[in-house]
Design a protein around this motif. Sequence first.
Motif, PDB file in Angstrom:
ATOM      1  N   ARG A 231       0.833  -1.208   0.000  1.00  0.00           N
ATOM      2  CA  ARG A 231       0.000   0.000   0.000  1.00  0.00           C
ATOM      3  C   ARG A 231       0.864   1.253   0.000  1.00  0.00           C
ATOM      4  O   ARG A 231       0.623   2.193  -0.754  1.00  0.00           O
ATOM      5  CB  ARG A 231      -0.919   0.001   1.218  1.00  0.00           C
ATOM      6  CG  ARG A 231      -1.983   1.113   1.187  1.00  0.00           C
ATOM      7  CD  ARG A 231      -2.570   1.371   2.544  1.00  0.00           C
ATOM      8  NE  ARG A 231      -1.607   1.979   3.473  1.00  0.00           N
ATOM      9  CZ  ARG A 231      -1.240   3.257   3.436  1.00  0.00           C
ATOM     10  NH1 ARG A 231      -1.734   4.080   2.511  1.00  0.00           N
ATOM     11  NH2 ARG A 231      -0.373   3.736   4.309  1.00  0.00           N
ATOM     12  N   ARG A 232       1.903   1.255   0.843  1.00  0.00           N
ATOM     13  CA  ARG A 232       2.768   2.438   0.919  1.00  0.00           C
ATOM     14  C   ARG A 232       3.530   2.667  -0.378  1.00  0.00           C
ATOM     15  O   ARG A 232       3.738   3.817  -0.800  1.00  0.00           O
ATOM     16  CB  ARG A 232       3.756   2.287   2.077  1.00  0.00           C
ATOM     17  CG  ARG A 232       3.116   2.342   3.445  1.00  0.00           C
ATOM     18  CD  ARG A 232       4.188   2.484   4.513  1.00  0.00           C
ATOM     19  NE  ARG A 232       3.645   2.453   5.848  1.00  0.00           N
ATOM     20  CZ  ARG A 232       4.353   2.745   6.940  1.00  0.00           C
ATOM     21  NH1 ARG A 232       5.632   3.086   6.837  1.00  0.00           N
ATOM     22  NH2 ARG A 232       3.797   2.683   8.142  1.00  0.00           N
ATOM     23  N   LEU A 233       3.994   1.588  -0.987  1.00  0.00           N
ATOM     24  CA  LEU A 233       4.775   1.746  -2.215  1.00  0.00           C
ATOM     25  C   LEU A 233       3.937   2.231  -3.384  1.00  0.00           C
ATOM     26  O   LEU A 233       4.476   2.799  -4.342  1.00  0.00           O
ATOM     27  CB  LEU A 233       5.448   0.411  -2.578  1.00  0.00           C
ATOM     28  CG  LEU A 233       6.541  -0.091  -1.623  1.00  0.00           C
ATOM     29  CD1 LEU A 233       7.059  -1.444  -2.076  1.00  0.00           C
ATOM     30  CD2 LEU A 233       7.689   0.908  -1.511  1.00  0.00           C
ATOM     31  N   THR A 234       2.655   2.002  -3.335  1.00  0.00           N
ATOM     32  CA  THR A 234       1.783   2.379  -4.461  1.00  0.00           C
ATOM     33  C   THR A 234       0.932   3.610  -4.167  1.00  0.00           C
ATOM     34  O   THR A 234       0.389   4.214  -5.094  1.00  0.00           O
ATOM     35  CB  THR A 234       0.855   1.212  -4.829  1.00  0.00           C
ATOM     36  OG1 THR A 234       0.115   0.794  -3.670  1.00  0.00           O
ATOM     37  CG2 THR A 234       1.651   0.027  -5.354  1.00  0.00           C
ATOM     38  N   ALA A 235       0.815   3.998  -2.884  1.00  0.00           N
ATOM     39  CA  ALA A 235      -0.028   5.145  -2.525  1.00  0.00           C
ATOM     40  C   ALA A 235       0.684   6.459  -2.834  1.00  0.00           C
ATOM     41  O   ALA A 235       1.913   6.526  -2.927  1.00  0.00           O
ATOM     42  CB  ALA A 235      -0.397   5.071  -1.050  1.00  0.00           C
ATOM     43  N   ARG A 236      -0.098   7.512  -2.970  1.00  0.00           N
ATOM     44  CA  ARG A 236       0.443   8.850  -3.239  1.00  0.00           C
ATOM     45  C   ARG A 236       0.270   9.761  -2.031  1.00  0.00           C
ATOM     46  O   ARG A 236       0.269  10.989  -2.162  1.00  0.00           O
ATOM     47  CB  ARG A 236      -0.274   9.469  -4.450  1.00  0.00           C
ATOM     48  CG  ARG A 236      -0.115   8.687  -5.738  1.00  0.00           C
ATOM     49  CD  ARG A 236       1.299   8.757  -6.279  1.00  0.00           C
ATOM     50  NE  ARG A 236       1.468   7.933  -7.489  1.00  0.00           N
ATOM     51  CZ  ARG A 236       2.570   7.924  -8.229  1.00  0.00           C
ATOM     52  NH1 ARG A 236       3.589   8.680  -7.883  1.00  0.00           N
ATOM     53  NH2 ARG A 236       2.662   7.152  -9.298  1.00  0.00           N
ATOM     54  N   ASP A 237       0.113   9.178  -0.849  1.00  0.00           N
ATOM     55  CA  ASP A 237      -0.142   9.978   0.350  1.00  0.00           C
ATOM     56  C   ASP A 237       1.118  10.326   1.118  1.00  0.00           C
ATOM     57  O   ASP A 237       1.066  10.874   2.219  1.00  0.00           O
ATOM     58  CB  ASP A 237      -1.119   9.232   1.280  1.00  0.00           C
ATOM     59  CG  ASP A 237      -0.585   7.854   1.701  1.00  0.00           C
ATOM     60  OD1 ASP A 237       0.569   7.527   1.335  1.00  0.00           O
ATOM     61  OD2 ASP A 237      -1.311   7.106   2.379  1.00  0.00           O
ATOM     62  N   GLY A 238       2.269   9.988   0.588  1.00  0.00           N
ATOM     63  CA  GLY A 238       3.530  10.319   1.243  1.00  0.00           C
ATOM     64  C   GLY A 238       3.982   9.326   2.290  1.00  0.00           C
ATOM     65  O   GLY A 238       5.044   9.504   2.885  1.00  0.00           O
ATOM     66  N   SER A 239       3.212   8.259   2.513  1.00  0.00           N
ATOM     67  CA  SER A 239       3.587   7.291   3.557  1.00  0.00           C
ATOM     68  C   SER A 239       4.850   6.515   3.187  1.00  0.00           C
ATOM     69  O   SER A 239       5.586   6.069   4.070  1.00  0.00           O
ATOM     70  CB  SER A 239       2.429   6.332   3.826  1.00  0.00           C
ATOM     71  OG  SER A 239       2.066   5.643   2.633  1.00  0.00           O
ATOM     72  N   ALA A 240       5.107   6.348   1.900  1.00  0.00           N
ATOM     73  CA  ALA A 240       6.304   5.608   1.485  1.00  0.00           C
ATOM     74  C   ALA A 240       7.572   6.359   1.876  1.00  0.00           C
ATOM     75  O   ALA A 240       8.587   5.746   2.211  1.00  0.00           O
ATOM     76  CB  ALA A 240       6.275   5.355  -0.010  1.00  0.00           C
ATOM     77  N   GLU A 241       7.514   7.698   1.830  1.00  0.00           N
ATOM     78  CA  GLU A 241       8.696   8.481   2.183  1.00  0.00           C
ATOM     79  C   GLU A 241       9.084   8.325   3.649  1.00  0.00           C
ATOM     80  O   GLU A 241      10.210   8.634   4.036  1.00  0.00           O
ATOM     81  CB  GLU A 241       8.456   9.965   1.869  1.00  0.00           C
ATOM     82  CG  GLU A 241       8.508  10.324   0.395  1.00  0.00           C
ATOM     83  CD  GLU A 241       7.215  10.018  -0.353  1.00  0.00           C
ATOM     84  OE1 GLU A 241       6.316   9.377   0.231  1.00  0.00           O
ATOM     85  OE2 GLU A 241       7.105  10.417  -1.528  1.00  0.00           O
ATOM     86  N   GLU A 242       8.158   7.838   4.467  1.00  0.00           N
ATOM     87  CA  GLU A 242       8.439   7.657   5.886  1.00  0.00           C
ATOM     88  C   GLU A 242       9.228   6.375   6.167  1.00  0.00           C
ATOM     89  O   GLU A 242       9.713   6.176   7.280  1.00  0.00           O
ATOM     90  CB  GLU A 242       7.132   7.630   6.675  1.00  0.00           C
ATOM     91  CG  GLU A 242       6.334   8.932   6.570  1.00  0.00           C
ATOM     92  CD  GLU A 242       4.978   8.821   7.248  1.00  0.00           C
ATOM     93  OE1 GLU A 242       4.696   7.754   7.837  1.00  0.00           O
ATOM     94  OE2 GLU A 242       4.197   9.798   7.180  1.00  0.00           O
ATOM     95  N   LEU A 243       9.332   5.506   5.177  1.00  0.00           N
ATOM     96  CA  LEU A 243      10.094   4.271   5.366  1.00  0.00           C
ATOM     97  C   LEU A 243      11.578   4.607   5.510  1.00  0.00           C
ATOM     98  O   LEU A 243      12.129   5.368   4.705  1.00  0.00           O
ATOM     99  CB  LEU A 243       9.888   3.332   4.177  1.00  0.00           C
ATOM    100  CG  LEU A 243       8.476   2.771   4.007  1.00  0.00           C
ATOM    101  CD1 LEU A 243       8.330   2.075   2.656  1.00  0.00           C
ATOM    102  CD2 LEU A 243       8.133   1.801   5.140  1.00  0.00           C
ATOM    103  N   PRO A 244      12.274   4.078   6.519  1.00  0.00           N
ATOM    104  CA  PRO A 244      13.696   4.399   6.740  1.00  0.00           C
ATOM    105  C   PRO A 244      14.547   4.068   5.521  1.00  0.00           C
ATOM    106  O   PRO A 244      14.493   2.962   4.993  1.00  0.00           O
ATOM    107  CB  PRO A 244      14.077   3.513   7.940  1.00  0.00           C
ATOM    108  CG  PRO A 244      12.785   3.193   8.615  1.00  0.00           C
ATOM    109  CD  PRO A 244      11.754   3.132   7.533  1.00  0.00           C
ATOM    110  N   GLY A 245      15.332   5.028   5.057  1.00  0.00           N
ATOM    111  CA  GLY A 245      16.231   4.798   3.937  1.00  0.00           C
ATOM    112  C   GLY A 245      15.596   4.968   2.577  1.00  0.00           C
ATOM    113  O   GLY A 245      16.271   4.827   1.550  1.00  0.00           O
ATOM    114  N   MET A 246      14.303   5.298   2.519  1.00  0.00           N
ATOM    115  CA  MET A 246      13.638   5.481   1.230  1.00  0.00           C
ATOM    116  C   MET A 246      14.082   6.795   0.595  1.00  0.00           C
ATOM    117  O   MET A 246      14.214   7.822   1.265  1.00  0.00           O
ATOM    118  CB  MET A 246      12.123   5.473   1.407  1.00  0.00           C
ATOM    119  CG  MET A 246      11.355   5.646   0.092  1.00  0.00           C
ATOM    120  SD  MET A 246      11.638   4.289  -1.070  1.00  0.00           S
ATOM    121  CE  MET A 246      10.556   3.040  -0.357  1.00  0.00           C
TER     122      MET A 246
END
Length: 380
Positions: A33-48
């Motif tokens: 979900r995070r990798l495909t969403a556009r809500d900015g949640s993926a950027e919160e993953l450490p090292g992303m």
Amino acid sequence: MRLARVALTRILEPGDERAGRWLREAGPVELIRRLTARDGSAEELPGMTATRLGGYRLRAAAAEPERDLAAVAAVGGRFLCPGDQEWPGQLDDLGDARPIGLWVRGGPDLRLWALRSVAVVGARACTPYGAHMAASLGAGLAERGWVVVSGAAFGVDGAAHRGALAAGGATMAVLACGVDVAYPRGHTELIGRMAEQGLVMGELPPAAHPTRSRFILRNRVIAALTRGTVVVEAEYRSGSLVTARSAQRLGRFTMGVPGPATSGLSAGVHELLRGEAVLVTDAAEIAELVGDIGDLAPARRGPVLPRDLLDAVTARVLDALPYHGITDVRDVARAAGTSADETLGRLYELHSLGFVERQGDRWRLTSGPTCNADARRGGT
């Protein structure tokens, strides 16, 4: 959850520990979900990073997990997840580098086969000696009920697989590509036989192609899956040494088959043997190391010579006789440090055994094979 893991094998590269941490902390569904969403949640993953995320999203857009499952089913395969009954628990020792899942072809239960398995790896451009040793080890291990694991490559890998198959035993291959891809193409028939009679597995989804990095990362799975790793031939820079050192880090048995000291193809193995690896020369020695209590290799010793069966005094009398010519009892007794009567009795004993001859009152060594130089000197 299973579909999410299937999709992640399309998106993430094998052995990516950073992504493995994301998967462990967020779970497969939430990570997708995070990798495909556009809500900015993926950027919160450490090292992303933005670049990394862009690549993941391109792959995610092309992922079709249902189609991948149908493709592997079409070749008689299946997809395994951590937690499945067939999942080999020893792969969990890899921590965040643990496979997302495994694509498997073949009927046997992977978990049960992996419990009694040994990896045999080595050089692709091996020598005839290396191919012979790999095939011999593969056959010997299979005859003892061990599953032979390798990477289906040319050289040592292929020889080990063929040795196990020729003995009617069990073998499985860990591929650096999709399990529906025969690589190398020259091993199409061999990989097909293993899929029918054994197991073929890998981390990559159907139709995925191999790359240099995928070969290297594949080796950690071979090391973790098996009880021990045997290296037959390897240069100083070799993927086989990567497998062996991964096995060492994981606390698995690491073994090496020695070769000529002048052979560059054995240089890496010899370096391994100078460290933590154990020298082995046949399947019995491997089974003794990785097997259960009582699974012992036969004792290794040279031939027993007739002289070895003599007691100490009789052997000393025999040593006292000159190599050439004849002598009397007194001279033999003096040289042997025994009495004349004791010496005479021992000489008659040696005569009955064929070591000495009597000529009147004098004695000499026989000229027959029983008392040649090796017999007299204990083979030295």
